[in-house]
Design a protein around this motif. Structure first.
Motif, PDB file in Angstrom:
ATOM      1  N   LEU A 284     -10.283   0.111  -3.549  1.00  0.00           N
ATOM      2  CA  LEU A 284     -10.135  -1.184  -2.893  1.00  0.00           C
ATOM      3  C   LEU A 284      -8.751  -1.224  -2.576  1.00  0.00           C
ATOM      4  CD1 LEU A 284     -13.229  -3.506  -3.854  1.00  0.00           C
ATOM      5  CD2 LEU A 284     -13.093  -1.689  -1.708  1.00  0.00           C
ATOM      6  N   CYS A 285      -8.437  -1.599  -1.195  1.00  0.00           N
ATOM      7  CA  CYS A 285      -6.915  -1.751  -1.017  1.00  0.00           C
ATOM      8  C   CYS A 285      -7.026  -2.655   0.381  1.00  0.00           C
ATOM      9  CB  CYS A 285      -6.065  -0.484  -1.089  1.00  0.00           C
ATOM     10  SG  CYS A 285      -4.465  -0.816  -0.778  1.00  0.00           S
ATOM     11  N   LYS A 286      -5.865  -3.575   0.370  1.00  0.00           N
ATOM     12  CA  LYS A 286      -5.778  -4.422   1.467  1.00  0.00           C
ATOM     13  C   LYS A 286      -4.677  -3.938   2.477  1.00  0.00           C
ATOM     14  CE  LYS A 286      -9.028  -7.461   0.852  1.00  0.00           C
ATOM     15  NZ  LYS A 286     -10.404  -7.600   2.088  1.00  0.00           N
ATOM     16  N   LYS A 287      -4.170  -2.899   2.019  1.00  0.00           N
ATOM     17  CA  LYS A 287      -2.885  -2.690   2.815  1.00  0.00           C
ATOM     18  C   LYS A 287      -3.221  -1.253   3.476  1.00  0.00           C
ATOM     19  CE  LYS A 287       1.139  -4.795   0.518  1.00  0.00           C
ATOM     20  NZ  LYS A 287       2.245  -4.497  -0.030  1.00  0.00           N
ATOM     21  N   ASN A 288      -2.057  -1.081   4.218  1.00  0.00           N
ATOM     22  CA  ASN A 288      -2.291   0.175   5.296  1.00  0.00           C
ATOM     23  C   ASN A 288      -0.910   1.024   5.196  1.00  0.00           C
ATOM     24  OD1 ASN A 288      -4.690   0.490   6.796  1.00  0.00           O
ATOM     25  ND2 ASN A 288      -4.547  -1.513   7.315  1.00  0.00           N
ATOM     26  N   CYS A 289      -0.435   1.154   4.034  1.00  0.00           N
ATOM     27  CA  CYS A 289       0.747   2.106   4.132  1.00  0.00           C
ATOM     28  C   CYS A 289       0.437   3.466   4.969  1.00  0.00           C
ATOM     29  CB  CYS A 289       1.168   2.312   2.584  1.00  0.00           C
ATOM     30  SG  CYS A 289       1.161   0.708   1.425  1.00  0.00           S
ATOM     31  N   LEU A 290       1.382   3.590   5.656  1.00  0.00           N
ATOM     32  CA  LEU A 290       1.032   4.710   6.766  1.00  0.00           C
ATOM     33  C   LEU A 290       0.783   6.230   6.045  1.00  0.00           C
ATOM     34  CD1 LEU A 290       3.614   3.802   9.473  1.00  0.00           C
ATOM     35  CD2 LEU A 290       1.281   2.870   9.085  1.00  0.00           C
ATOM     36  N   TYR A 291       1.202   6.511   4.688  1.00  0.00           N
ATOM     37  CA  TYR A 291       1.391   7.805   4.021  1.00  0.00           C
ATOM     38  C   TYR A 291       0.191   7.849   3.203  1.00  0.00           C
ATOM     39  CZ  TYR A 291       3.303   4.461   1.115  1.00  0.00           C
ATOM     40  OH  TYR A 291       3.783   3.258   0.132  1.00  0.00           O
ATOM     41  N   CYS A 292      -0.759   6.799   3.035  1.00  0.00           N
ATOM     42  CA  CYS A 292      -1.722   6.694   1.813  1.00  0.00           C
ATOM     43  C   CYS A 292      -3.203   6.767   2.068  1.00  0.00           C
ATOM     44  CB  CYS A 292      -1.480   5.534   0.868  1.00  0.00           C
ATOM     45  SG  CYS A 292      -2.596   5.388  -0.325  1.00  0.00           S
ATOM     46  N   GLY A 293      -3.764   7.783   1.565  1.00  0.00           N
ATOM     47  CA  GLY A 293      -5.296   8.027   1.646  1.00  0.00           C
ATOM     48  C   GLY A 293      -6.259   6.891   1.364  1.00  0.00           C
ATOM     49  N   ILE A 294      -5.606   6.026   0.597  1.00  0.00           N
ATOM     50  CA  ILE A 294      -6.712   4.914   0.192  1.00  0.00           C
ATOM     51  C   ILE A 294      -6.132   3.811   1.099  1.00  0.00           C
ATOM     52  CG2 ILE A 294      -7.465   6.048  -1.909  1.00  0.00           C
ATOM     53  CD1 ILE A 294      -5.928   3.573  -3.244  1.00  0.00           C
ATOM     54  N   ARG A 295      -5.498   3.717   2.186  1.00  0.00           N
ATOM     55  CA  ARG A 295      -5.364   2.613   2.921  1.00  0.00           C
ATOM     56  C   ARG A 295      -6.582   2.018   3.472  1.00  0.00           C
ATOM     57  NH1 ARG A 295      -4.161   3.623   8.534  1.00  0.00           N
ATOM     58  NH2 ARG A 295      -2.228   2.766   8.371  1.00  0.00           N
ATOM     59  N   GLN A 296      -6.392   0.831   3.778  1.00  0.00           N
ATOM     60  CA  GLN A 296      -7.662  -0.082   4.173  1.00  0.00           C
ATOM     61  C   GLN A 296      -8.547   0.537   5.256  1.00  0.00           C
ATOM     62  OE1 GLN A 296      -7.085  -4.086   5.593  1.00  0.00           O
ATOM     63  NE2 GLN A 296      -8.818  -4.678   4.498  1.00  0.00           N
TER      64      GLN A 296
ATOM     65  N   SER B  41      -4.562   0.570  -9.141  1.00  0.00           N
ATOM     66  CA  SER B  41      -5.544   0.323  -8.289  1.00  0.00           C
ATOM     67  C   SER B  41      -5.028   0.167  -6.988  1.00  0.00           C
ATOM     68  CB  SER B  41      -6.268  -0.786  -8.564  1.00  0.00           C
ATOM     69  OG  SER B  41      -5.727  -1.987  -8.492  1.00  0.00           O
ATOM     70  N   GLY B  42      -5.847   0.050  -5.890  1.00  0.00           N
ATOM     71  CA  GLY B  42      -5.302  -0.445  -4.383  1.00  0.00           C
ATOM     72  C   GLY B  42      -4.842  -1.794  -4.699  1.00  0.00           C
ATOM     73  N   GLU B  43      -4.091  -2.387  -3.592  1.00  0.00           N
ATOM     74  CA  GLU B  43      -3.594  -3.573  -3.998  1.00  0.00           C
ATOM     75  C   GLU B  43      -4.580  -4.678  -3.369  1.00  0.00           C
ATOM     76  OE1 GLU B  43       0.637  -4.309  -3.232  1.00  0.00           O
ATOM     77  OE2 GLU B  43       0.139  -5.966  -2.056  1.00  0.00           O
ATOM     78  N   ARG B  44      -4.960  -5.620  -4.253  1.00  0.00           N
ATOM     79  CA  ARG B  44      -5.542  -6.930  -3.658  1.00  0.00           C
ATOM     80  C   ARG B  44      -4.947  -7.832  -4.545  1.00  0.00           C
ATOM     81  NH1 ARG B  44     -11.258  -5.987  -6.017  1.00  0.00           N
ATOM     82  NH2 ARG B  44     -11.588  -8.172  -5.753  1.00  0.00           N
TER      83      ARG B  44
HETATM   84 FE1  SF4 Z   1      -0.215   1.233   0.080  1.00  0.00          FE
HETATM   85 FE2  SF4 Z   1      -0.799   1.335  -2.606  1.00  0.00          FE
HETATM   86 FE3  SF4 Z   1      -3.051   0.462  -0.915  1.00  0.00          FE
HETATM   87 FE4  SF4 Z   1      -1.896   3.227  -0.969  1.00  0.00          FE
HETATM   88  S1  SF4 Z   1      -2.955   1.926  -2.590  1.00  0.00           S
HETATM   89  S2  SF4 Z   1      -2.316   1.863   0.876  1.00  0.00           S
HETATM   90  S3  SF4 Z   1       0.158   2.839  -1.492  1.00  0.00           S
HETATM   91  S4  SF4 Z   1      -0.722  -0.473  -1.300  1.00  0.00           S
END
Ligand code: SF4
Ligand code: 5AD
Length: 356
Positions: A56-68, A102-105
């Motif tokens: 689970l992740c609240k962010k949307n880093c443009l390179y990352c497959g688990i982005r929200q 983990s993803g960021e929360r």
């Molecule tokens: Fe960004 Fe980390 Fe979330 Fe990936 S897991 S979108 S790198 S914050």
């Protein structure tokens, strides 16, 4: 080249020249990095069992497959009993330490869940298991709380130290502030963590000059640990559309190895990881990285049923079973690199011990 390598410190232009090294010059660079490693931190390699707690992740880093915004993923969070089993496995196999990632929360429930993991780890490890967190940007209070519960190390990659480039791989909004990332790194150091950072290597529009700056940045903020590796194209991400602009994977791996070698020379006593992203692009890259400077390996201890869902990028190894990460394979690899695994050791950063 020999003269350049005899210096105790490198300028930006030295680093640019070294990042361009090829052939015999590159060999000299690697040999010098290998000697530096053996002289300063020896031939021991520390294991960190990597637990990918939740995607689970609240962010949307443009390179990352688990982005929200990637809605193609099944989202999971490990149960307490799964966590316990994984940590017990690491402890019983003498890993010496674990990394909880983990993803960021930053909601209250999440903070409590990490509290719980820290309590479980301290109980199972009887305080003999080193605990690293890699759970993104949090408030100083949260960092302090987790430190008090037994986390002694924290990994938070800056990804790139160039602010403009940072915003080329992160959305330019309040959730993804470059300044907040810098502040978080400083807060971690204030709280007393062994603090680790790192960068992505070879993403679109990144230059050799900016990688030289990244090395100087890590030296300047005086980190204790580093994990860095090549950018790997990830499906269902905005950066995927620029995949045609990047160099081939062999070049990105080579550049990553040069970065490892140079950082070992610049910061001889830090802990430096041979990362999974390297292994993704080249089966032998972790072995090479260990030979020329890395002294940390992070074998995955996440239950296999979740591994596919923790796809930061494509072709991440060990998604089905984990032959690459079996202890026998790791031991052989480390031996091939002229080193040995230090089982049962926390493997604190020597750099941290020096300055505290
Ligand atoms: Fe960004 Fe980390 Fe979330 Fe990936 S897991 S979108 S790198 S914050
Ligand atoms: N390629 C390589 N590394 C990646 N990460 C996330 N996405 C990618 C990618 N596509 C790394 C980031 C992050 C860490 C958890 O995983 O550097 O800090």
């Amino acid at each position: 080249m020999n003269q350049l390598l005899q210096q105790s410190d490198f300028s930006k232009s030295d680093l640019i020249q070294l990042l361009h090294a090829e052939g015999d010059d590159l060999k000299l660079l690697y040999e010098h990095a290998e000697q530096t490693k053996l002289n300063q931190v020896g031939n021991k390699v520390y294991l960190r069992g990597l637990l990918e707690y939740s995607n689970l992740c609240k962010k949307n880093c443009l390179y990352c497959g688990i982005r929200q915004n990637n809605k193609t993923l099944h989202r999971y969070t490990m149960s307490e009993s799964e966590i316990e089993t994984a940590i017990r496995y690491a402890h019983e196999h003498d890993y010496g330490s674990i990394v909880v990632q983990s993803g960021e929360r930053s909601d209250k429930a999440f903070i409590g869940e990490i509290d719980k993991i820290l309590q479980i780890s301290s109980r199972i490890g009887k305080h003999q298991l080193g605990i690293t967190l890699s759970c993104g940007e949090q408030t100083k209070e949260t960092y302090r709380r987790w430190f008090d519960l037994g986390a002694t190390r924290y990994l938070l990659r800056i990804e790139t130290s160039n602010e403009n480039l940072y915003y080329s791989i992160h959305p330019r909004n309040a959730k993804h502030l470059f300044s907040a990332r810098l502040q978080a790194l400083s807060d971690l150091q204030t709280c007393g963590y062994q603090t680790g950072t790192g960068v992505l290597i070879g993403f679109p529009n990144q230059s050799i000059e900016s990688l030289a700056d990244d090395l100087l940045f890590m030296k300047k903020i005086n980190i204790d640990m580093c994990g860095m590796g090549p950018y790997v194209v990830s499906k269902h991400t905005p950066l995927e559309k620029l995949a045609h602009q990047i160099t081939d994977s062999a070049t990105r791996v080579e550049l990553s190895l040069k970065m490892v070698a140079l950082l070992r020379i610049l910061m001889p006593t830090i802990n430096l990881a041979a990362t999974t992203a390297m292994q993704t692009l080249d089966k032998l890259a972790r072995e090479k990285a260990i030979r020329i400077g890395a002294n940390v390996l992070m074998p995955n201890i996440t239950p296999t049923c979740y591994r596919e869902d923790y796809s930061l990028y494509q072709n991440k190894p060990g998604q089905k079973e984990q032959p690459e990460d079996s202890l026998a394979t790791l031991q052989k690899m480390v031996k091939n690199a002229g080193c040995r695994i230090a089982f049962g050791k926390k493997g604190n950063s020597k750099h941290y011990s020096f300055i505290h």
